[in-house]
Write a protein that holds these residues in place. Structure first.
Motif, mmCIF file in Angstrom:
data_model
loop_
_atom_site.group_PDB
_atom_site.id
_atom_site.type_symbol
_atom_site.label_atom_id
_atom_site.label_comp_id
_atom_site.label_asym_id
_atom_site.label_seq_id
_atom_site.Cartn_x
_atom_site.Cartn_y
_atom_site.Cartn_z
ATOM 1 N N THR A 155 0.849 -1.191 0.000
ATOM 2 C CA THR A 155 0.000 0.000 0.000
ATOM 3 C C THR A 155 0.884 1.240 0.000
ATOM 4 O O THR A 155 1.871 1.306 0.733
ATOM 5 C CB THR A 155 -0.918 0.045 1.238
ATOM 6 O OG1 THR A 155 -1.749 -1.119 1.235
ATOM 7 C CG2 THR A 155 -1.794 1.283 1.229
ATOM 8 N N GLU A 177 -3.493 0.571 -3.278
ATOM 9 C CA GLU A 177 -2.614 -0.590 -3.422
ATOM 10 C C GLU A 177 -1.704 -0.427 -4.633
ATOM 11 O O GLU A 177 -2.098 0.139 -5.658
ATOM 12 C CB GLU A 177 -3.443 -1.860 -3.559
ATOM 13 C CG GLU A 177 -2.600 -3.141 -3.556
ATOM 14 C CD GLU A 177 -3.456 -4.393 -3.536
ATOM 15 O OE1 GLU A 177 -3.017 -5.404 -4.099
ATOM 16 O OE2 GLU A 177 -4.564 -4.337 -2.955
ATOM 17 N N SER A 198 0.529 -4.540 3.579
ATOM 18 C CA SER A 198 -0.837 -4.459 4.103
ATOM 19 C C SER A 198 -1.338 -5.815 4.538
ATOM 20 O O SER A 198 -2.511 -6.127 4.457
ATOM 21 C CB SER A 198 -1.776 -3.870 3.033
ATOM 22 O OG SER A 198 -1.664 -4.592 1.823
#
Length: 330
Positions: free
Chosen positions: A59, A77, A115
């Motif tokens: 991310t 992302e 993430s």
């Protein structure tokens, strides 16, 4: 009447932060964040390379590290391919990045973070001279929905200690900022060089296209001339064949004429010989007719001469016999 703001662009260069995310030991993760603004709009582009794809998902974030707690804007992302390369871009209002109600110039840091279950920062960088540390003040909390981890603030235990730490870190701010600026200038110079080379290549391609067009025109002219020469050659050959045919006809006619003249000459010659023969035959007949009168006298004279020759021959033989006898007696 609204005033249009000029175009602006700057970079945040990423360096390796948390280790273990490179695709190999000799290829460390790198990248940059490019921020472009114009007329109240903001476009943010992230580019990374040499990141392990399997260590993601990743991310991209922008951070205002001057606040306590730090304000983190999650841009989105960053997909990474099998070669470790990832690129993505987002568009926001310049005065509210990622629904934070903060303008883009308030964010002094950026990062590419994992993430997943464990919060890590493979890449991070700063814009400007303020490099306030922010990682130690945030933790990740996983939600049941398994969404992207939230960034929360740790309790600050000793503000004085924090202030001293910030002072120590600020000592290297100038050197780090200059390094970033130097890298940005190098990237800009390299981009200018690439653009100049591209322009030269484009100019050369245009020249080559023009030359090729001229060559094609010249080739077409040559082909047309060759066709004309072939047509002229065909005409000349046709005329030559006609001339040869005419010459053959003239030769045949000449041969016929010569044959006819020769036959006529031979016939004329034979007629002349026949006339001469007839004339000579007439003369001989005349001579024979006249000679019959004297032939009788000639025969008599010839007989007398033969007799005289016989008598002379006998006399000579008798004399020889007598001489031989006298020789024997002696």
């Amino acid at each position: 009447m609204s005033i249009k703001k000029p175009y602006s662009r700057y970079f945040i260069i990423f360096d390796e932060d948390d280790r273990g995310f490179g695709i190999s030991l000799d290829k460390l993760p790198t990248g940059y964040l490019k921020i472009e603004t114009k007329n109240g709009e903001c476009k943010i582009t992230v580019y990374v390379q040499n990141l392990k794809r399997e260590s993601g998902p990743y991310t991209c974030c922008m951070i205002d590290s001057t606040k306590n707690p730090p304000i983190v804007a999650k841009l989105g992302e960053v997909p990474v391919d099998e070669f470790g390369i990832g690129e993505m871009w987002w568009e926001f209002k310049e005065n509210s990045i990622a629904d934070t109600s903060l303008s883009v110039d308030k964010f002094n840091a950026a990062a590419v973070a994992t993430s997943g279950e464990k919060f890590s920062v493979p890449l991070s960088g700063y814009a400007g001279r303020d490099k306030t540390e922010w990682k130690s003040r945030v933790v990740t909390v996983n939600r049941e929905s398994k969404a992207v981890p939230e960034l929360v603030v740790k309790e600050e235990i000793d503000p004085a200690a924090k202030k001293f730490k910030e002072y120590e870190e600020s000592i290297n701010v100038n050197a780090g900022a200059e390094k970033i600026e130097d890298r940005i200038e190098e990237d800009i110079e390299k981009t200018a060089e690439v653009n100049a080379r591209t322009k030269k290549i484009e100019d050369k391609i245009e020249k080559d296209i023009e030359k090729t067009a001229k060559i094609n025109v010249g080739a077409e002219k040559i082909e047309d001339k060759i066709k004309e020469d072939i047509e002229k050659t065909a005409e000349v050959n046709a005329r030559t064949e006609k001339i040869e045919d005419r010459i053959e006809e003239d030769i045949e006619k000449t041969a016929e004429v010569n044959t006819n003249e020769y036959a006529e000459n031979e016939q004329e010659h034979m007629r002349n010989e026949e006339d001469e023969y007839e004339e000579k035959t007439e003369e001989i007949n005349i001579e024979i007719t006249d000679g019959e009168i004297i032939s009788k006298d000639l025969r008599e004279n010839l007989n007398e001469e033969d007799m005289l020759e016989d008598i002379s021959r006998e006399s000579i033989e008798n004399e020889n016999i007598i001489e031989n006898k006298d020789t024997d007696n002696e």
